[in-house]
Design a protein around this motif. Structure first.
Motif, mmCIF file in Angstrom:
data_model
loop_
_atom_site.group_PDB
_atom_site.id
_atom_site.type_symbol
_atom_site.label_atom_id
_atom_site.label_comp_id
_atom_site.label_asym_id
_atom_site.label_seq_id
_atom_site.Cartn_x
_atom_site.Cartn_y
_atom_site.Cartn_z
ATOM 1 N N ASN A 1 0.804 -1.226 0.000
ATOM 2 C CA ASN A 1 0.000 0.000 0.000
ATOM 3 C C ASN A 1 0.836 1.274 0.000
ATOM 4 O O ASN A 1 0.284 2.376 0.082
ATOM 5 N N LEU A 2 2.155 1.140 -0.071
ATOM 6 C CA LEU A 2 2.992 2.335 -0.171
ATOM 7 C C LEU A 2 2.747 3.038 -1.502
ATOM 8 O O LEU A 2 2.718 2.398 -2.554
ATOM 9 N N PRO A 3 2.573 4.358 -1.481
ATOM 10 C CA PRO A 3 2.336 5.091 -2.733
ATOM 11 C C PRO A 3 3.619 5.250 -3.544
ATOM 12 O O PRO A 3 4.691 5.480 -2.992
ATOM 13 N N VAL A 4 3.495 5.110 -4.851
ATOM 14 C CA VAL A 4 4.636 5.240 -5.757
ATOM 15 C C VAL A 4 4.354 6.350 -6.755
ATOM 16 O O VAL A 4 3.300 6.366 -7.402
ATOM 17 N N LYS A 5 5.306 7.269 -6.905
ATOM 18 C CA LYS A 5 5.139 8.376 -7.854
ATOM 19 C C LYS A 5 5.995 8.127 -9.095
ATOM 20 O O LYS A 5 7.140 7.681 -9.006
ATOM 21 N N ASP A 6 5.437 8.418 -10.244
ATOM 22 C CA ASP A 6 6.193 8.322 -11.491
ATOM 23 C C ASP A 6 7.220 9.452 -11.556
ATOM 24 O O ASP A 6 6.941 10.585 -11.147
ATOM 25 N N VAL A 7 8.404 9.141 -12.067
ATOM 26 C CA VAL A 7 9.470 10.147 -12.152
ATOM 27 C C VAL A 7 10.128 10.070 -13.528
ATOM 28 O O VAL A 7 10.046 9.048 -14.213
#
Length: 762
Positions: A422-428
């Protein structure tokens, strides 16, 4: 009895009144059947208690016509008043309900109580304290107030997600104090105290977080400080509705709104695979430490394979010291056994990310799961669908950002798969990802080198003092070189971790919330200090501190490994740990040779040759340990020979002195005597500790007087070993002792009286 109920129902009432009151009495009796099993969670509806009590008063004051009525009268007056009293209490609604309920999980609950809980409290059946929370809400009036002291696990773990959602959406949390784990004297328990209002209103609750204040004495002091000062850093005013935006609705009252909004991004579960784990059902049978097994039987296509099983807090690489039986028979057992299980085949031997299920405090660290490794429940693992992103996600999960987010989802000692997914992942942008991947690869390399500095690692090649010696040929200088190397590695890893923190803080826009700093004690590679007294405050609490004594003792252990042929100074890595000894050591024309096998990073053999051995192992697999030089090949003599070969004869005495002083030489001892005392008294205890009570060198020991001791190497044990110890060493030592006694007798006879002679002999 039915007749007693008939007697209890007032005969002068109408038939309708009789039926109603009979139903009330029968309900009362049925409701309290087995009541002692259920206690205060028993739900009792209001009935016409006044009518029953009036009838009880009539029976109490009236007479009886026969023995039967007398019997019923006694039964009724003994049983019914107490039931009425309890039923009144338990059916009423209260302005205030306050309790410290019992804490008991499913395993401790008997079948009858378990059945009642499942029927009446299905959504909170995991623990009795959660059942009491729900039951107490029914005791309270609308807008009534409730106070509890319970374990704080209900605030975070998935088991209680329905309870959290119910409280957040239908009730109001008015205050909560989360105690530190050691908040009670004599107990380490996760406790919180909290108050609720039995209605949902837009009211901010007041929260106090004591997790940073260790010790019993600090809990009341810090609580009172926070009550007096609403602006203190560990007090928070929060509307509980915001918890509904976080996966699983954890009570993350300390988390800034900016971080809560991050959970709107995609999650790790959207880019990763997590599908079960392996559980043997019988670890004593199916698990081994890597040094217990014949080395020729270890590997992906062999019986024993590497197995991630958690371990202490460590980042990037390492903690692989366990093997699992992966034979066809064992795998069939894992599939069919009632307790065991096996991960699905499509995730076997995949590159992934693993961590320890049980963590300590705030620290959470993940490591690379290599493609030759399996995993179990204690070492949860995930696999990134695009394997090229594995290092990027590994880097993110080891940052302060991920640590704060995961501790928001679950600040207990267990870090479950669901929390990580459930950790949020941001696109980079790709340039960010490439930079992070490069730094992460360097971190893994540093951590792997550190892990392989110790002989309990499968990747151990040669003792660091031999790797870092120079032309001076002194152990003291080799130690200084090793110390300098470890310090450089430590500082580089710390700088890398801070750089990764900085990058992810920027990516997640948390510059105002977090700093990239990493504390020294949280850097998970080793540093050396001269003595324990030299360890600075910044490293207190770290598992990665070595002293000079630790290094010297590990060097002695490596020397013993060379004496037994387990290692060789002429070839790196594990030489012999099972199989045919002659396949690794042989003698040609009077020259001993050792087989040198070199593999690349993928495990492929790139060199397989025989080289001359400059230090030959003990060929009979027995190293006697005695209090004096009774054997030419005793362990001290062999160790001195090892020092001559590795560091040269010119510096022998200097090196012996350095080792003896490090071990704690007494003022009356020579260097050789101090080293002999260490072998005699402490070497084996250290060996057993380092090898986690699964020693590979076995000790023959005559008892507390240290009359006879001898070491053998487990992997070279055969049917002749015990006889060899007895005839070649024990008997010879006995003869030496007898000869020494005779020599002393002659001296005594010529110098002292018979009485003095007896005392001297004693």
């Amino acid at each position: 009895p039915k007749e007693a109920i008939d007697y209890l129902v007032n005969p002068e009432e109408t038939e309708i009144e009789k039926r109603i009151h009979r139903e009330d009495v029968e309900y009362l009796i049925n409701a309290f059947y087995d009541a002692k099993e259920y206690g205060s969670i028993l739900e009792v509806k209001p009935i016409d208690f006044d009518a029953i009590e009036r009838r009880l008063e009539e029976i109490r004051n009236g007479g009886t016509q026969d023995l039967y009525e007398y019997q019923y009268r006694n039964i009724i007056l003994e049983k019914i008043p107490a039931l009425v009293k309890q039923a009144r209490i338990m059916s009423q609604k209260y302005d205030v309900v306050c309790t410290n309920p019992p804490y008991m999980g499913n395993k401790g609950i008997n079948d009858k109580l378990k059945e009642y809980i499942v029927d009446n409290f299905e959504s909170v059946k995991a623990d009795l304290f959660a059942v009491f929370i729900v039951r107490c809400l029914k005791y309270a009036k609308i807008q009534g107030n409730l106070g509890f002291m319970t374990p704080f696990v209900w605030m975070f773990i998935p088991t209680y997600s329905k309870l959290r959602e119910f409280i957040i959406s239908q009730k109001t949390i008015t205050s909560l104090v989360q105690l530190e784990y050691s908040g009670f004297d004599g107990a380490t328990v996760p406790i919180c105290t909290f108050t609720l209002k039995n209605v949902n209103i837009p009211l901010k609750g007041e929260y106090i977080r004591l997790s940073d204040f260790k010790g019993v004495e600090n809990q009341p002091i810090k609580t009172l400080e926070a009550i007096k000062d609403p602006n203190i850093s560990y007090r928070f005013s929060v509307n509980a509705e915001k918890f509904l935006y976080v996966p699983g609705n954890p009570i993350v009252y300390w988390l800034p709104d900016l971080m809560i909004k991050l959970y709107n991004n995609k999650k790790i579960k959207d880019i990763a695979i997590s599908d079960g784990q392996t559980k043997t059902g019988d670890n004593d049978r199916f698990l081994r430490l890597i040094w217990e097994v014949d080395a020729n039987r270890i590997g992906k296509d062999r019986k024993w394979v590497f197995h991630a099983k958690g371990g202490p807090f460590r980042r990037w690489s390492g903690n692989i010291d366990t093997l699992i039986d992966w034979s066809a028979e064992a795998r069939e057992h894992y599939r069919k056994d009632r307790v065991a299980r096996i991960a699905p085949e499509y995730i076997w031997f995949r590159k992934g990310i693993t961590w320890g299920l049980i963590t300590s405090g705030e620290n959470f660290g993940v490591r690379l799961l290599e493609e030759d490794c399996t995993f179990n429940l204690a070492g949860p693992s995930i696999f990134i669908r695009d394997v090229n992103d594995t290092y990027y996600i590994l880097g993110f999960m080891n940052t302060i950002v991920a640590q704060k987010l995961i501790r928001a989802l679950n600040p207990t000692l267990n870090t479950n798969i669901g929390d990580v997914l459930n950790l949020p992942v941001k696109d980079v942008p790709s340039n960010y990802k490439d930079t992070i991947t490069s730094i992460v690869n360097e971190c893994i390399s540093i951590s792997k080198i550190d892990w392989n500095n110790f002989e309990t690692s499968w990747g151990f090649r040669k003792h660091p003092l031999l790797k870092h010696k120079n032309s001076s040929n002194t152990i003291e200088q080799a130690f200084k070189n090793f110390d300098e190397f470890l310090n450089t590695q430590f500082l580089k890893l710390k700088a890398n971790e801070e750089e990764i923190n900085k990058l992810f803080i920027e990516i997640y826009g948390l510059q105002d919330e977090l700093t990239p700093d990493v504390e020294d004690k949280d850097v998970t590679v080793h540093r050396i200090y001269n003595t324990k007294d030299d360890i600075p405050e910044s490293m207190k609490g770290s598992n990665y501190v070595l002293t000079r004594e630790d290094v010297i003792k590990s060097f002695i252990s490596y020397a013993v490994g060379c004496m037994f042929g387990r290692y060789s100074i002429d070839s790196e890595g594990l030489i012999y740990a099972g199989g045919d000894f002659k396949e690794k050591w042989k003698c040609e024309n009077g020259q001993w040779k050792v087989r040198k096998i070199v593999k690349d990073d993928d495990g492929k053999v790139i060199e397989d040759t025989w080289v001359d051995a400059t230090f030959v192992p003990d060929m009979d697999n027995v190293l006697p340990i005695t209090d004096d030089e009774y054997f030419e090949d005793d362990i001290v003599s062999r160790f001195i020979e090892f020092l001559k070969v590795t560091f040269g004869e010119d510096t022998l005495e200097e090196n012996l002195d350095y080792i003896a002083d490090t071990l704690g030489r007494k003022s009356s001892e020579t260097a050789r005597q101090a080293i002999r005392r260490y072998f005699l008294k402490d070497f084996y205890k250290d060996h057993v500790q380092v090898y986690q009570k699964r020693p590979i060198y076995w000790l023959f020991d005559s008892g507390k007087q240290d009359g006879f001791k001898a070491l053998i190497y487990m992997h070279r044990y055969d049917e002749f070993t015990v006889a060899r110890v007895r005839t070649d060493y024990l008997h010879k030592l006995q003869k030496s002792y007898e000869a020494e006694i005779k020599r002393l007798d002659i001296i005594i006879d010529s110098n002292v009286s018979q009485r003095e002679k007896t005392n001297a002999r004693k």
